[in-house]
Design an enzyme around this catalytic site. Sequence first.
Site, short mmCIF file in Angstrom:
data_model
loop_
_atom_site.label_atom_id
_atom_site.label_comp_id
_atom_site.label_asym_id
_atom_site.label_seq_id
_atom_site.Cartn_x
_atom_site.Cartn_y
_atom_site.Cartn_z
N GLU A 91 -13.12 9.24 36.71
CA GLU A 91 -13.73 10.50 37.14
C GLU A 91 -13.01 11.10 38.34
OE1 GLU A 91 -17.88 9.45 37.50
OE2 GLU A 91 -18.15 9.47 35.33
N ARG A 117 -20.00 13.31 32.07
CA ARG A 117 -19.81 11.94 31.58
C ARG A 117 -18.42 11.45 32.01
NH1 ARG A 117 -24.01 10.12 28.30
NH2 ARG A 117 -23.26 8.20 29.29
N SER A 118 -18.20 10.16 31.88
CA SER A 118 -16.87 9.67 32.27
C SER A 118 -15.78 10.14 31.29
CB SER A 118 -16.87 8.16 32.40
OG SER A 118 -17.42 7.56 31.25
N LYS A 141 -28.07 14.73 31.30
CA LYS A 141 -26.80 14.79 30.57
C LYS A 141 -27.13 15.24 29.15
CE LYS A 141 -24.74 10.77 32.95
NZ LYS A 141 -24.61 9.28 32.88
N GLN A 196 -20.66 1.84 40.55
CA GLN A 196 -19.88 2.74 39.70
C GLN A 196 -19.43 4.00 40.45
OE1 GLN A 196 -20.73 2.92 35.35
NE2 GLN A 196 -21.29 5.01 35.85
N ASP A 198 -30.97 7.22 35.30
CA ASP A 198 -29.94 7.72 34.38
C ASP A 198 -30.03 6.91 33.08
OD1 ASP A 198 -27.70 8.59 33.02
OD2 ASP A 198 -26.25 7.62 34.32
N ASP A 253 -24.26 5.42 42.62
CA ASP A 253 -24.71 5.07 41.27
C ASP A 253 -24.34 3.60 41.08
OD1 ASP A 253 -25.40 4.76 38.67
OD2 ASP A 253 -23.98 6.23 37.84
P1 PGA Z 1 -20.86 7.37 31.99
O1 PGA Z 1 -21.08 7.28 33.54
O2 PGA Z 1 -20.54 8.76 31.63
O3 PGA Z 1 -19.74 6.40 31.74
O4 PGA Z 1 -22.16 6.90 31.36
C1 PGA Z 1 -21.69 8.26 34.32
C2 PGA Z 1 -22.95 7.76 34.99
O5 PGA Z 1 -23.38 6.61 34.76
O6 PGA Z 1 -23.56 8.49 35.73
ZN ZN Z 2 -25.24 6.83 36.12
#
Ligand code: PGA
Ligand code: ZN
Length: 375
Positions: A189, A325-326, A296, A154, A271, A218
């Site tokens: 992102e 966050r995304s 988060k 990711q 996470d 990640d």
């Molecule tokens: P997400 O991704 O905000 O889509 O959950 C960010 C991450 O996994 O760190």
């Molecule tokens: Zn993550």
Amino acid sequence: MRISNIKPRKILDSRGFWTLETTITTSEGIVAFASVPSGTSTGKSEALALQAYEAVSATEEIFLDIAGKEFDSQLDFDNELIAQDGTSNKAKLGANSILALSVAFCRAQAKSKNIPLYKHINEIGYFSGALALPKLMMLMFEGGKHGSGSIDFQELMYVTESVDEGVLLYQKIKNHLEDEHLSTQVGLEGAFSPRELTNVKALKIMSRISPITPISLDIAQSSRTGRGIDFAKLFNDHKLFSVEDPYGEEAWSDWTSINKLYQSKVMVVGDDLTTTNPTRIQRAIDENCISGVIIKPNQIGTVSETLTAINLAKSAGLAVIVSHRSGETNDDFIADLAVGAEANYVKFGAPSRGERVAKYNRLITIQGELFQTIA
Ligand code: PGA
Ligand code: ZN
């Protein structure tokens, strides 16, 4: 502090989805706002968010209960919201409704004390007082649910000491892709995601562009469709600083194995495993699953619980990484949170796209203020 008025509204996030922004007014006449991000690869144990329009109604409902009441502290205020919700995952009133109020309350208290938000957070979290800028995990390539090509990790990030250093590397990667006639279009992102690149090819570009800069990944394993990863080979072939979510969010024993085996070499970061939830972080500590943890606020839903999670992680010697966050808004609260809570790292995406840049620019402002205080 008493809240005399609130105004919740639907606003757009960076993916074109509706989210919530709430403005509060206190009886002293202080006005403060907050808006809430959301994830694409959300962990199953995260607190639940309501649809934005439902969150607007829920916020109005919460106001009927809190209007005019005196709240002495953030904890006092957050506990009231938690009690009013009454569920273990904020399913009734929504983590988004609750967090927007909680963050707005935090900002209002900082304003009422007439001190910067990060300083206020430092005080209410009982941190050491040694304010400094965290290091950055700055995103260069993205894939999986966040990108469009064949990269399926990711996030691929450089760990840098400063925003300047990260931005320089981002531009170097961009120039390299242009030279190779690869796409420089960006993912959710703000990082690159050319179709032709694979995980390994992207890693190789990063090592070639800057052989000395540490790299963080990640994997977001719970959101991957690809096969399991040969970590022995990955860690042997590439010098990695950290790896986030290497296994699925309930594969606790796999986490223990990888962390035990590699903890002296690679930081293992939770996470989706830990979801800023003190109970899950405690289990990850007890079972020796991680050496770093992602924080988060919207995974748990209040400022107080976020600060508890950070303090718990610190007391166990885990590295703390405050993350976006995304699906983001232009709210820059997490920059103040990272500095105020004395986080070790931040993960704010690439230095492009306004909602990511908002956080980096806030860090730059804070950096200027801290430098002035020290000088
Ligand atoms: P997400 O991704 O905000 O889509 O959950 C960010 C991450 O996994 O760190
Ligand atoms: Zn993550």
